[in-house]
Design an enzyme around this catalytic site. Structure first.
Site: not given
Ligand code: PLP
Length: 372
Positions: A51, A304
């Site tokens: 993220t 949900c």
């Molecule tokens: N991008 C993708 C494609 C993801 O699958 C995820 C998590 O599921 C993320 C970003 C976010 O990563 P993080 O959980 O390390 O913040």
């Protein structure tokens, strides 16, 4: 990781030997993560996960290039860590183009080419979908971005450590990585930043990460991320082949044993560990709860389970009607899964579906294409 929670507790910014030991471990980790994706170690910035890497890439480039343009190109199937950043930037005057995808969730590189304007500053297309597993034509898009002189970011959270990823081959300027997606710890990741790419920092403070991301480093997490990268690098081809075999066995078995079921995502250009199906006349979360009672952990793009009332934005973007999106089920295979696990799902799920359908007010007689 363990020594860095205990005896080797030094702060990498400290000049004494304990601090320098931690600093050494971080630099060694940087090299290992860089090696996995064919990058140079100084091009790796450690983050708190995927993220933050996505936020840093998009906001970083957007705010560093405001004087050049305000146009961003992305897709509707991106993770929220990209889509929400785009919404945030849109409110601050950036213009977002969200490209269409086909029924498999595939982006057409020609659409990318057509969407580029003189004001385009960044293109962000994920390497593979976390929901439906489709692997995007990132290499072709990278070529287009390079020719147009536009920054190219790819969220490779689902591919790094699972299939070969090489930043030069993909022609990306920025690439997001998350540790917990390839058996590393949670809460740590990295952003690959091609040398010469200017980014505005999200975190201001000390001079950590060459002034790109202030804050004392998560030393045990970074060491764990690097170990996961090292192990993934050693196993990558063999493990992908093993998982793809299990994946295909599961897809075929589900199609044979359950009617009115369809595969979501691309049939062949897909992650080796991803199975996503829609099963008619049943709710995803009811299947999940029943599977959980049997000791099987899966997920759904339905209501949900994700604490939202909307079906998955990805399945809707693929053109699925909301009923089919609500009846979706996703299995993610990992290093501990074996053929016995696949057989257990195939033994248990048809009974769960039959039981739920018997109670379902949704059941009608219409036929849907099966997986065959
Ligand atoms: N991008 C993708 C494609 C993801 O699958 C995820 C998590 O599921 C993320 C970003 C976010 O990563 P993080 O959980 O390390 O913040």
């Amino acid at each position: 990781m363990l020594p860095f929670f205990g005896d080797a507790f030094g702060n990498p910014s400290s000049i004494h030997s304990l601090g320098q030991e931690a600093k050494g471990a971080i630099e060694e980790a940087r090299t290992k993560v860089a090696e996995l994706i064919g990058a140079r170690s100084e091009e790796i910035v450690f983050t708190s996960g995927g993220t933050e890497a996505d936020n840093f890439a998009l906001k970083g480039v957007a705010f560093a290039n405001e004087h050049k343009g305000n146009h961003i190109i992305t897709t509707p199937i991106e993770h929220h860590a990209v889509l929400e950043v785009c919404k945030f930037l849109e409110k601050r005057g950036f213009r977002i183009t969200c490209l269409p995808v086909d029924k498999y969730g595939m982006v057409d590189p020609d659409d990318v080419k057509r969407a580029i304007t003189a004001k385009t500053i960044i293109i962000s297309v994920m390497h593979a979908s976390n929901e439906v597993g489709t692997i995007e034509p990132v290499e072709e898009i990278g070529k287009i971005a390079q020719e147009a002189g536009v920054h190219f970011h790819s969220d490779a959270v689902q591919t790094v450590g699972h299939i070969p990823v090489n930043v030069d081959k993909l022609k990306v300027d920025l690439l997001s990585i998350s540790g917990h997606k390839f058996n590393g710890p949670k809460g740590v990741g990295a952003l690959y930043v091609r040398k010469g790419t200017k980014l505005v920092s999200l975190m201001h403070g000390g001079e950590h990460e060459k002034r790109r991301r202030a804050g004392t480093e998560n030393v045990p997490g970074i060491v764990g991320l690097a170990k996961a990268a090292e192990l993934a690098g050693q196993e990558i081809g063999k493990e992908a082949e093993r998982l793809a075999y299990l994946r295909d066995k599961l897809i075929k078995g589900l199609g044979d044993k359950i009617d009115q079921i369809r595969l979501n995502g691309h049939p062949t250009k897909r992650l080796p560990n991803n199975v996503n199906v829609s099963i008619d006349f049943v709710e995803g979360e009811s299947m999940l709860l029943n599977l959980d009672l049997e000791g099987i952990c899966a997920s759904t793009g339905s209501a949900c389970s994700s604490s939202s009332l909307e079906p998955s934005h990805v399945l809707l973007a693929l053109g699925l009607p909301p009923e089919q999106a609500h009846g979706s089920l996703r299995f993610t295979l990992g290093r501990d899964n074996t053929q016995a696990d696949v057989e257990r799902v195939l033994e248990v799920l048809p009974g769960i579906v039959a039981k739920l359908r018997a109670m379902s007010p949704l059941l009608k007689s219409s036929k849907f294409p099966s997986l065959a």
